[in-house]
Design an enzyme around this catalytic site. Structure first.
Site, PDB file in Angstrom:
ATOM      1  CB  SER A   1      -1.076  -0.129   1.236  1.00  0.00           C
ATOM      2  OG  SER A   1      -1.880  -0.880   1.036  1.00  0.00           O
TER       3      SER A   1
ATOM      4  N   GLY B   1       4.138   8.889   6.235  1.00  0.00           N
ATOM      5  CA  GLY B   1       4.602   7.800   5.912  1.00  0.00           C
ATOM      6  C   GLY B   1       3.503   6.877   5.368  1.00  0.00           C
ATOM      7  CG  HIS B   2       0.780   4.718   3.036  1.00  0.00           C
ATOM      8  ND1 HIS B   2       0.466   3.171   3.131  1.00  0.00           N
ATOM      9  CD2 HIS B   2      -0.255   5.131   2.922  1.00  0.00           C
ATOM     10  CE1 HIS B   2      -0.974   3.231   2.809  1.00  0.00           C
ATOM     11  NE2 HIS B   2      -1.318   4.431   2.681  1.00  0.00           N
ATOM     12  CG  ASP B   3       3.233   0.583   7.794  1.00  0.00           C
ATOM     13  OD1 ASP B   3       2.524   0.568   8.861  1.00  0.00           O
ATOM     14  OD2 ASP B   3       4.234   1.429   7.658  1.00  0.00           O
TER      15      ASP B   3
END
Length: 492
Positions: free
Chosen positions: A100, A336-338
């Site tokens: 993602s 951010g993002h994971d």
């Protein structure tokens, strides 16, 4: 990783981009070629050893790490196996699925079209897709690009129907949304929405006339000079590639990747080095290393500006911007993002005031604990910043009335039943629909450990991290659970 340990593609201050801090004269000149090379070699060697230790501690088969500090790639490390059955080692050039994190890339291309006047954040999608039909007429007529980018559309995000390998897969997927019941009213709350990003990808195709995979190459990969960033399996096969591992102990996953229609939500494969080149684009206000402008500084800032608060601010972030999620560590802003696919987990965090970005890509095991150990150490050592601590159960008793929580909560692909048992609460978690075919287990039970009234935590087998379960109500009084970044309504 994804915001739910078993779910693919999943599931927190004004975040306008500041001027980068000026380097004090007493600090080493990181732009000096010799010093930079020596520092990179030293840090890379250190993190190769340290990452191996931590990966072994958390049963992670393979991991790859990159650190960007003051605009320079100061460390790269890769350890373990990309594929345990084939005995293929992980290297810094190995492609992992970034899951993602791809959503921020899709958002970046969308914002470039906003810059060019080809797309409007707050115009109804039907102005671009007149054929669009969603579950009800109000949603169809009012949902916008901003709703998609901020996970506030109400479209249930966990529709994982395979619409084939053709270039029309996004168009076919968008047509399925007419039969997909929403899980909350438009704009009423935040619920992580993979389907919304597939729909956004379709919007980009219609606006540009270019199929999504090719559009990403033309608009991002090529201008950034990326040579190890692709989406399609036949392109991944040109490189050494990681496969996911599931279970405890981790075993090779039965399939490599998700269906093509999930592309805009999470099918990019890359390396930490190239993910950090993408992060550097945002650090440099939308300009590439060779001076090409991809995104306006205004759009870069808008992506990092809070749009919606999260009902669960305890794991990922306290709010969502456009694409990015937004958090605070030790008084420092973080975006951010994971990403989580089938047995692969990805983590990207940027601390703009410290001019630091970190990317970790992994393929199984307790990846959340590995992320916390690695990122906490790097943030402390390079920026003097303490990572926000994870949530824990209350140390003492908490007065809880089970009647406030017992019931059935359900949406597409998920049924959560809260029951009273032995004086406490238990969550029976069942995954349903097409998503059930993509996970290793479809049913589990978790003891709900109270933190405070309305807030509980669960711990999943083989993992050290506690995951919040938040009970809350919308403005109209409808009861919801927020778990795994998703909003699930009470139905009984």
């Amino acid at each position: 990783m994804g915001h739910h340990a078993r779910r693919p593609l999943t599931a927190h201050d004004n975040a306008a981009t500041p001027d980068r801090p000026t380097r004090p004269e007493s600090e080493p000149n990181m732009t000096d070629t010799t010093d930079t090379a020596d520092t990179t070699t030293d840090l890379s060697a250190h993190w190769t050893v340290r990452l191996a230790e931590l990966a072994a501690r958390h049963s992670v088969p393979g991991a790859s790490l990159g650190i960007l500090h003051r605009g320079e790639l100061v460390a790269e490390a890769a350890v373990g196996l990309a594929n345990t059955e084939a005995g293929i080692g992980a290297t810094t050039d190995t492609l992992f699925q970034i899951g993602s994190i791809s959503k921020v890339w899709t958002t970046t291309v969308a914002m470039s079209l906003v810059d060019e006047g080809l797309l409007e954040l707050d115009a109804p999608l039907v102005s671009v897709l007149p054929e669009l039909r969603l579950a009800d007429e109000e949603l169809t007529q009012r949902v916008t690009v901003r709703h998609l980018m901020t996970h506030t559309s109400g479209i249930d995000g966990d529709l994982f129907t395979d619409t084939g390998r053709g270039d029309d897969c996004l168009e076919k997927f968008a047509a399925l949304l007419a039969e997909t019941a929403p899980n909350h009213p438009l704009g009423a709350t935040m619920s992580y929405c993979n389907a919304g990003f597939t729909l956004l990808g379709r919007v980009l195709e219609v606006v540009t006339g270019v199929q999504w995979d090719r559009l990403m190459r033309e608009r991002l990969y090529s201008p950034l000079g990326l040579t190890h960033t692709v989406t399609l399996p036949e392109d991944v096969l040109r490189f050494r590639a990681a496969i996911g591992h599931l279970g405890d102990p981790p075993a090779q996953a039965p399939r490599w990747g998700l269906m093509r229609s999930a592309g805009p939500a999470g099918l990019i494969c890359s390396t930490p080095r190239e993910v950090l080149k993408f992060a550097r684009l945002h650090r440099d206000n939308g300009v590439t290393e060779d001076g090409t402008r991809i995104l306006s500084a205004e759009s870069v800032a808008a992506m990092q500006t809070p749009q919606v608060e999260l009902p669960d601010p305890y794991v990922l972030a306290h709010s969502w911007g456009l694409g990015w999620f937004l958090d605070t560590w030790d008084g420092h802003r973080v975006h951010g993002h994971d990403g989580g696919t089938i047995g692969q987990s990805a983590f990207l965090r940027v601390l703009p005031e410290a001019d630091l970005a970190i990317c970790l890509l992994t393929n199984g095991g307790d990846t959340g604990s590995l992320y916390r150990d690695v990122f906490a150490e790097i943030a402390r050592d390079l920026a003097g910043v303490t990572m926000r601590p994870g949530i824990e159960p209350a140390a003492g008793p908490v007065a809880v009335d089970p009647a406030d929580y017992v019931g059935v909560y359900e949406r597409l692909s998920s049924r959560l039943e809260i029951v009273e048992r032995d004086g406490g609460l238990v969550m029976c978690d069942r995954i349903t629909g097409p998503l059930a075919e993509l996970v290793d287990e479809t049913e589990r039970e978790y003891e709900l450990r109270p933190v405070e009234p309305g807030l509980f935590v669960v711990r999943r087998p083989g993992l050290k991290t506690w995951f919040p379960v938040v009970f809350y109500a919308l403005a109209d009084g409808t009861r919801y659970i927020h778990h795994g970044a998703r909003a699930t309504p009470k139905v009984g």
